[in-house]
Design a protein around this motif. Structure first.
Motif, PDB file in Angstrom:
ATOM      1  N   PHE A 120      52.848  51.046  -1.517  1.00 29.02           N
ATOM      2  CA  PHE A 120      52.001  50.023  -0.911  1.00 29.02           C
ATOM      3  C   PHE A 120      51.262  50.537   0.324  1.00 29.02           C
ATOM      4  O   PHE A 120      50.406  49.850   0.867  1.00 29.02           O
ATOM      5  CB  PHE A 120      52.861  48.807  -0.547  1.00 29.02           C
ATOM      6  N   GLY A 121      51.583  51.727   0.759  1.00 29.06           N
ATOM      7  CA  GLY A 121      50.920  52.333   1.910  1.00 29.06           C
ATOM      8  C   GLY A 121      51.341  53.782   2.040  1.00 29.06           C
ATOM      9  O   GLY A 121      52.262  54.241   1.359  1.00 29.06           O
ATOM     10  N   ARG A 122      50.674  54.500   2.898  1.00 30.94           N
ATOM     11  CA  ARG A 122      50.984  55.911   3.109  1.00 30.94           C
ATOM     12  C   ARG A 122      52.083  56.071   4.145  1.00 30.94           C
ATOM     13  O   ARG A 122      52.283  55.218   5.004  1.00 30.94           O
ATOM     14  CB  ARG A 122      49.729  56.648   3.568  1.00 30.94           C
TER      15      ARG A 122
ATOM     16  N   PHE B 114      49.887  54.345  13.192  1.00 24.28           N
ATOM     17  CA  PHE B 114      48.945  53.899  14.215  1.00 24.28           C
ATOM     18  C   PHE B 114      47.687  54.773  14.240  1.00 24.28           C
ATOM     19  O   PHE B 114      46.587  54.279  14.493  1.00 24.28           O
ATOM     20  CB  PHE B 114      49.612  53.872  15.585  1.00 24.28           C
ATOM     21  N   ALA B 115      47.835  56.076  13.993  1.00 27.32           N
ATOM     22  CA  ALA B 115      46.661  56.954  13.949  1.00 27.32           C
ATOM     23  C   ALA B 115      45.724  56.542  12.822  1.00 27.32           C
ATOM     24  O   ALA B 115      44.500  56.477  12.999  1.00 27.32           O
ATOM     25  CB  ALA B 115      47.104  58.409  13.782  1.00 27.32           C
TER      26      ALA B 115
ATOM     27  N   PRO C 212      58.886  54.258   6.828  1.00 30.99           N
ATOM     28  CA  PRO C 212      57.901  53.169   6.872  1.00 30.99           C
ATOM     29  C   PRO C 212      58.531  51.864   6.429  1.00 30.99           C
ATOM     30  O   PRO C 212      59.415  51.834   5.566  1.00 30.99           O
ATOM     31  CB  PRO C 212      56.811  53.635   5.896  1.00 30.99           C
ATOM     32  N   ARG C 213      58.088  50.794   7.026  1.00 32.24           N
ATOM     33  CA  ARG C 213      58.569  49.469   6.683  1.00 32.24           C
ATOM     34  C   ARG C 213      57.374  48.595   6.274  1.00 32.24           C
ATOM     35  O   ARG C 213      56.227  48.938   6.520  1.00 32.24           O
ATOM     36  CB  ARG C 213      59.294  48.841   7.870  1.00 32.24           C
TER      37      ARG C 213
ATOM     38  N   THR D 164      50.820  46.230   4.713  1.00 31.32           N
ATOM     39  CA  THR D 164      50.879  47.614   4.262  1.00 31.32           C
ATOM     40  C   THR D 164      52.243  48.179   4.630  1.00 31.32           C
ATOM     41  O   THR D 164      53.105  47.464   5.151  1.00 31.32           O
ATOM     42  CB  THR D 164      49.747  48.452   4.907  1.00 31.32           C
ATOM     43  N   LEU D 165      52.467  49.447   4.364  1.00 30.05           N
ATOM     44  CA  LEU D 165      53.651  50.128   4.861  1.00 30.05           C
ATOM     45  C   LEU D 165      53.288  50.820   6.159  1.00 30.05           C
ATOM     46  O   LEU D 165      52.220  51.433   6.264  1.00 30.05           O
ATOM     47  CB  LEU D 165      54.159  51.157   3.843  1.00 30.05           C
TER      48      LEU D 165
END
Length: 341
Positions: free
Chosen positions: A150-152, A157-158, A197-198, A228-229
């Motif tokens: 669901f995300g990288r 934050f970057a 990641p959460r 997202t993750l």
């Protein structure tokens, strides 16, 4: 943008796709849902909620109702309460854009974080339930819900700073000194992110939540478009960001409010409770997450303002009003950083 839906065609379509849907009698457009137009559907059997993409030229990756549908469906039967996802339509033929339908969750929603109509004890329960649910969300293993893609991973934050700076530039209508200063500060203070990641909600604030009128427990978390993750502190930062705004219809914050006497938590107490619930040994440093939340909200409102100017806003008058808040959010971030140094 039309505030109406083709009731007869939509009723026939949904009756084929959703068991026991009934006959559609009305579709009432809500005043919320600036990003994705939202309608309460009334049938002779029940109430439902329909959310659709707006019309017009849209920014890449914006208005991701497909992701919103997916994450809420994955969270069904978890410790995070969400409406039941009933149907997703990718084809734009019927309503002009993709849409989905979910169950209607009855309850109380508070646009003012002061919750002025509640008692002191009821306010305390609202905020404790909000804190508990946020901790539960960030304790979920995304892979266990089928959301491992669901995300990288890493550098959340970057990536987010890059994405929202790009979005802001794409919709920018004037140069704002406070926004430029804020973007520069964020770029120079990116945190060293660690940990797995959460699942991040992406827009965690009280007016995106529905609470039980009986015991003030959290009944449903809405508006997952930005989910997202990533780094869970982004959600906590968004919460504190809202509170740092002035109270009232536009700021909708808690700045200057005597919180303890009103049953509202101070920032440090809320962060300490969250840290305890997610198993952190010490409360996290929230300066960057809060400053980033201010920036991202300003960038989001810039998109709303631009859609209003282009004639694609869900609520043009509200879009104009929200556009005036962009420099307020940027300056509030700089004020927060100065006072928390």
């Amino acid at each position: 943008m039309s505030d109406s839906l083709p009731l007869d065609a939509l009723s026939a379509h949904l009756a084929r796709e959703i068991p026991f849907f009934g006959t559609l009698r009305e579709a009432r457009k809500t005043t919320s849902g600036q990003s994705n137009p939202t309608f309460v559907l009334g049938t002779d059997a029940a109430q439902y909620v329909l959310r659709k993409k707006p019309a017009g030229n849209l920014l890449r990756s914006a208005h991701a109702i497909d992701r919103e549908f997916r994450v809420m469906r994955a969270l069904a039967n978890s410790a995070v309460p969400v409406p039941q996802m009933l149907y997703y339509c990718e084809e734009p033929d019927l309503l002009g854009t993709p849409f989905y339908v979910m169950s209607f969750v009855d309850g109380a929603s508070y646009s003012d974080p002061r919750c002025p109509r509640l008692s002191v004890d009821a306010r305390a329960r609202v905020y404790d339930s909000m804190n508990q649910t946020l901790a539960a969300l960030h304790s979920v293993d995304p892979a266990a819900l089928g959301l491992e893609d669901f995300g990288r991973e890493g550098a959340y934050f970057a990536r987010q700073l890059s994405r929202w700076t790009e979005q802001y530039r794409a919709t920018q209508t004037e140069e704002l000194g406070a926004m430029e200063e804020l973007i520069a500060w964020l770029g120079a203070h990116l945190p060293d992110e660690q940990g797995p990641p959460r699942l991040v909600h992406g827009d965690w604030r009280i007016d995106n939540l529905i609470f039980s009128r009986l015991d003030q427990s959290l009944s449903a978390v809405l508006d997952w478009e930005l989910a997202t993750l990533g780094n869970p502190l982004a959600d906590l930062g968004a919460q504190l960001m809202q509170w740092a705004m002035p109270p009232g219809e536009e700021g909708r914050g808690l700045r200057g409010v005597a919180r303890r006497a009103k049953g509202l938590p101070e920032d440090h107490a809320y962060v300490e409770d969250y840290a305890r619930r997610v198993g952190l040994s010490t409360p996290p440093d929230m300066r960057f997450p809060v400053a980033f939340a201010f920036f991202r909200m300003a960038a989001i409102l810039q998109g709303v303002k631009k859609r209003g100017l282009d004639g694609n806003a869900s609520n043009p008058l509200q879009a104009k009003k929200l556009g005036r808040m962009i420099p307020v959010y940027a300056q509030s971030a700089l004020d927060y950083l100065e006072h928390s140094a």
